[in-house]
Design a protein around this motif. Structure first.
Motif, PDB file in Angstrom:
ATOM      1  N   THR A 102      -4.745  -6.332 -15.058  1.00 53.98           N
ATOM      2  CA  THR A 102      -3.578  -5.782 -14.974  1.00 53.98           C
ATOM      3  C   THR A 102      -2.809  -5.042 -15.715  1.00 53.98           C
ATOM      4  O   THR A 102      -1.694  -4.127 -15.255  1.00 53.98           O
ATOM      5  N   LYS A 112      -0.390  -1.341 -13.939  1.00 60.68           N
ATOM      6  CA  LYS A 112       0.726  -0.989 -14.431  1.00 60.68           C
ATOM      7  C   LYS A 112       0.606   0.113 -14.500  1.00 60.68           C
ATOM      8  O   LYS A 112       1.366   1.274 -14.500  1.00 60.68           O
ATOM      9  N   PRO A 137       4.330  -8.172  -9.665  1.00 59.08           N
ATOM     10  CA  PRO A 137       3.759  -8.602 -10.819  1.00 59.08           C
ATOM     11  C   PRO A 137       3.363  -9.839 -10.911  1.00 59.08           C
ATOM     12  O   PRO A 137       3.652 -10.972 -10.325  1.00 59.08           O
ATOM     13  N   GLY A 168       3.133 -13.354 -12.415  1.00 55.25           N
ATOM     14  CA  GLY A 168       3.935 -14.484 -12.785  1.00 55.25           C
ATOM     15  C   GLY A 168       5.543 -13.876 -12.305  1.00 55.25           C
ATOM     16  O   GLY A 168       6.425 -14.674 -12.731  1.00 55.25           O
ATOM     17  N   ARG A 169       5.566 -13.013 -11.324  1.00 52.75           N
ATOM     18  CA  ARG A 169       6.206 -12.818 -10.427  1.00 52.75           C
ATOM     19  C   ARG A 169       8.011 -12.339 -11.100  1.00 52.75           C
ATOM     20  O   ARG A 169       8.113 -11.151  -9.940  1.00 52.75           O
ATOM     21  N   ARG A 170       8.071 -12.169 -11.802  1.00 54.74           N
ATOM     22  CA  ARG A 170       9.291 -11.445 -12.776  1.00 54.74           C
ATOM     23  C   ARG A 170      10.620 -11.435 -12.111  1.00 54.74           C
ATOM     24  O   ARG A 170      10.732 -10.751 -11.589  1.00 54.74           O
ATOM     25  N   PHE A 215      14.066 -11.909 -11.293  1.00 55.93           N
ATOM     26  CA  PHE A 215      16.032 -13.093 -11.685  1.00 55.93           C
ATOM     27  C   PHE A 215      15.928 -14.734 -12.070  1.00 55.93           C
ATOM     28  O   PHE A 215      16.408 -14.756 -10.476  1.00 55.93           O
ATOM     29  N   ASN A 258      18.899 -11.098  -6.158  1.00 58.68           N
ATOM     30  CA  ASN A 258      17.606 -10.831  -6.040  1.00 58.68           C
ATOM     31  C   ASN A 258      16.621  -9.864  -5.137  1.00 58.68           C
ATOM     32  O   ASN A 258      16.551  -8.210  -5.576  1.00 58.68           O
ATOM     33  N   GLN A 298       9.036 -18.901  -5.375  1.00 54.71           N
ATOM     34  CA  GLN A 298       9.210 -17.573  -5.538  1.00 54.71           C
ATOM     35  C   GLN A 298       8.377 -16.306  -5.754  1.00 54.71           C
ATOM     36  O   GLN A 298       8.321 -15.329  -5.371  1.00 54.71           O
ATOM     37  N   ALA A 343       9.107 -12.988  -4.433  1.00 54.49           N
ATOM     38  CA  ALA A 343       8.937 -11.406  -5.113  1.00 54.49           C
ATOM     39  C   ALA A 343       8.059 -10.885  -3.905  1.00 54.49           C
ATOM     40  O   ALA A 343       8.945  -9.769  -4.400  1.00 54.49           O
TER      41      ALA A 343
END
Length: 230
Positions: free
Chosen positions: A41, A45, A82, A84-86, A88, A96, A137, A141
């Motif tokens: 990860t 990033k 990312p 965990g999808r993140r 909103f 979204n 989800q 994403a």
């Protein structure tokens, strides 16, 4: 398409990446496999500009991008989903997607256009993101990342939290998007079947270093599960 050379990055004084180098060609899918905590990860990033590289270079189409902020890397052609999808959770699916378009300085038509690739989403447009299933989800994403029409997509554990019964469908969806859009993909994943189905080759990461490269078929070696997964 993208080249990273000698990347070092971490969190404060805690170093994680230890001279990572990799290349992703146009239209290629490269998998990254390794134990939790080995830098997978952190690598994504750093490539996306959410974490600064302390040393090393990143080039996209031959142009250096390691000093660019994340939003300029996105406009240059990088997309990121990312872990965990993140999404909103309080915003609707529609909002979204609209937020993704606005962040990419695109109009709402870009948010509408992406729906052609995701026929599940039109019936969910008014539903809050947090009310969707894990699979829905993840679809949202993916759609959100594709609103900006990236050429290289960074995917971090896309099967996490997805029911086993739809993991294969997710692999087929990503493979279809890759073919239809000419996407290159850099895929971090722990599911061996999933990463084998999508990847042209796989990089094995250990303690912040790329230690081996294998063709996807090489993941059939049972010793890899103990050495690089979990």
């Amino acid at each position: 398409m993208m080249e990273a050379e000698g990347l070092y990055a971490g969190y404060g004084r805690i170093g994680v990446l230890d001279g990572v180098s990799l290349r992703v060609a146009a239209g290629e899918c490269v998998g990254i496999l390794g134990h939790n905590g080995t830098g997978k990860t952190t690598l994504l990033k750093t490539l996306m500009g959410l974490l600064p590289a302390t040393r090393g270079s990143i080039r996209l189409d031959g142009h250096p991008i390691e000093r660019l902020p994340a939003h300029r890397r996105a406009r240059a052609g990088l997309g990121y989903v990312p872990q965990g999808r993140r999404i909103f959770p309080a915003l609707s699916v529609r909002d979204n997607l609209r937020f993704a378009a606005a962040a990419a300085s695109m109009d709402e038509e870009a948010a509408e256009a992406v729906l052609a690739d995701f026929p599940e989403l039109p019936r969910l447009l008014d539903r809050p993101g947090g009310a969707l299933s894990g699979g829905e989800q993840q679809i949202l994403a993916l759609a959100r990342a594709l609103v900006a029409r990236p050429r290289l997509l960074l995917l971090d554990e896309p099967t996490e939290g997805i029911q086993p019964s739809i993991v294969q469908a997710m692999a087929e969806r990503i493979g279809g998007l890759r073919a239809a859009r000419g996407l290159a993909v850099l895929l971090v994943e722990q599911n061996l079947d999933f990463i084998r189905a999508l990847s042209d080759r796989v990089l094995l990461i250990h303690r912040g270093r790329i230690v081996r490269e294998l063709p996807a078929a090489g993941l059939e070696d049972p010793a890899l599960e103990h050495e690089f997964i979990g």
